[in-house]
Design a protein around this motif. Structure first.
Motif, PDB file in Angstrom:
ATOM      1  N   ILE A  34       0.842  -1.207   0.000  1.00  0.00           N
ATOM      2  CA  ILE A  34       0.000   0.000   0.000  1.00  0.00           C
ATOM      3  C   ILE A  34       0.876   1.255   0.000  1.00  0.00           C
ATOM      4  O   ILE A  34       0.581   2.246  -0.666  1.00  0.00           O
ATOM      5  CB  ILE A  34      -0.950  -0.019   1.225  1.00  0.00           C
ATOM      6  N   THR A  63      -6.975   5.179  -1.418  1.00  0.00           N
ATOM      7  CA  THR A  63      -6.318   3.977  -0.880  1.00  0.00           C
ATOM      8  C   THR A  63      -7.386   3.059  -0.322  1.00  0.00           C
ATOM      9  O   THR A  63      -8.317   3.523   0.354  1.00  0.00           O
ATOM     10  CB  THR A  63      -5.361   4.356   0.272  1.00  0.00           C
ATOM     11  N   HIS A  89      -9.695  -4.720  -2.004  1.00  0.00           N
ATOM     12  CA  HIS A  89      -9.325  -4.522  -3.411  1.00  0.00           C
ATOM     13  C   HIS A  89     -10.176  -5.424  -4.305  1.00  0.00           C
ATOM     14  O   HIS A  89     -10.684  -6.459  -3.869  1.00  0.00           O
ATOM     15  CB  HIS A  89      -7.846  -4.872  -3.626  1.00  0.00           C
ATOM     16  N   ALA A 110     -13.179   1.450  -4.827  1.00  0.00           N
ATOM     17  CA  ALA A 110     -12.456   2.703  -5.111  1.00  0.00           C
ATOM     18  C   ALA A 110     -13.206   3.496  -6.180  1.00  0.00           C
ATOM     19  O   ALA A 110     -13.437   4.703  -6.052  1.00  0.00           O
ATOM     20  CB  ALA A 110     -11.025   2.394  -5.551  1.00  0.00           C
ATOM     21  N   PRO A 170      -2.719  -0.521 -10.947  1.00  0.00           N
ATOM     22  CA  PRO A 170      -4.120  -0.460 -10.491  1.00  0.00           C
ATOM     23  C   PRO A 170      -4.686   0.957 -10.484  1.00  0.00           C
ATOM     24  O   PRO A 170      -5.846   1.165 -10.847  1.00  0.00           O
ATOM     25  CB  PRO A 170      -4.057  -1.046  -9.075  1.00  0.00           C
TER      26      PRO A 170
END
Ligand SMILES: CC(C)(COP(=O)(O)OP(=O)(O)OC[C@H]1O[C@@H](n2cnc3c(N)ncnc32)[C@H](O)[C@@H]1OP(=O)(O)O)[C@@H](O)C(=O)NCCC(=O)NCCS
Length: 189
Positions: free
Chosen positions: A32, A103, A109, A114, A144
């Protein structure tokens, strides 16, 4: 007055002290932190200073950043724990111009959170705050986030090639943007 946004699956609001353990846990993850401004040494003290420095207004003033936390709307799906965050910065030099960063904790994920959060924040800035231009940038090696900016419909503005001395190496920044008229046109399509 602080902002609270809702999307299909998320509640989005400024991070507070109760969010710090989850916030610090994902910020200390090497994957991250790799392309981000902080290091794996990020501490609860750093996070508390960030929380204490959050602007009190719903939208940041020139030069300020607000860190909006993402929480599951449906407690049965997850919990009220912090899933990630969207940072909103107001350009210090240009009016009605905002930069976004995002983030997610690794467990969240690959599920579209997001994109969903950024869509909601972009709509809020354009529709309610009179934004003229929204920008995002990502390290050219951060696949990403580059894919995410394209999915969001942002326009690629160019690359700052090896223009950023970052964590011991020159890195290339890919810059994307969206104008208010482009946002309106995309809504009409
Ligand atoms: C950048 C970052 C937030 C992107 O996260 P992400 O999970 O790839 O993005 P999203 O949450 O939008 O999820 C998209 C993926 O979920 C999938 N997905 C699954 N269910 C979905 C749903 N219901 N709706 C939408 N997409 C869904 C999409 O197909 C896509 O998969 P793909 O990557 O295989 O194409 C994440 O990589 C991250 O936190 N990185 C570290 C921090 C960082 O570097 N941030 C950039 C600084 S600006």
């Amino acid at each position: 007055m602080s902002v609270e946004l809702r999307s299909a699956r998320l509640v989005i609001r400024p991070i507070v002290t109760a969010d710090i353990p989850a916030f610090v846990a994902y910020r200390r993850d090497p994957e991250i932190a790799r392309h981000q401004s902080w290091s794996t040494e990020y501490s609860a003290t750093d996070a508390q200073a960030l929380v204490d420095g959050q602007p009190r207004t719903s939208v940041p003033s020139a030069g300020e950043w607000v860190q909006l936390g993402l929480h599951a709307r449906d407690a049965a799906v997850g919990s009220s724990a912090l899933m990630g965050d969207v940072a909103v910065g107001a350009d210090p030099h240009q009016p009605d111009t905002y930069e976004l960063g995002v983030t997610l904790a690794p467990a969240h994920h690959g599920q579209g959170y997001a994109r969903e959060a950024l869509d909601a924040v972009i709509d809020w800035l354009m529709e309610r705050q009179g934004a003229h231009r929204i920008v995002m940038q990502g390290d050219a090696r951060n696949a990403p986030v580059l894919a995410l900016m394209r999915r969001l419909g942002l326009r690629h503005e160019g690359a700052i090639v090896e223009g950023d001395w970052f964590k011991g190496a020159w890195s290339t920044l890919e810059r994307f943007a969206l104008l208010d008229r482009e946002w309106r046109e995309s809504r009409e399509r």
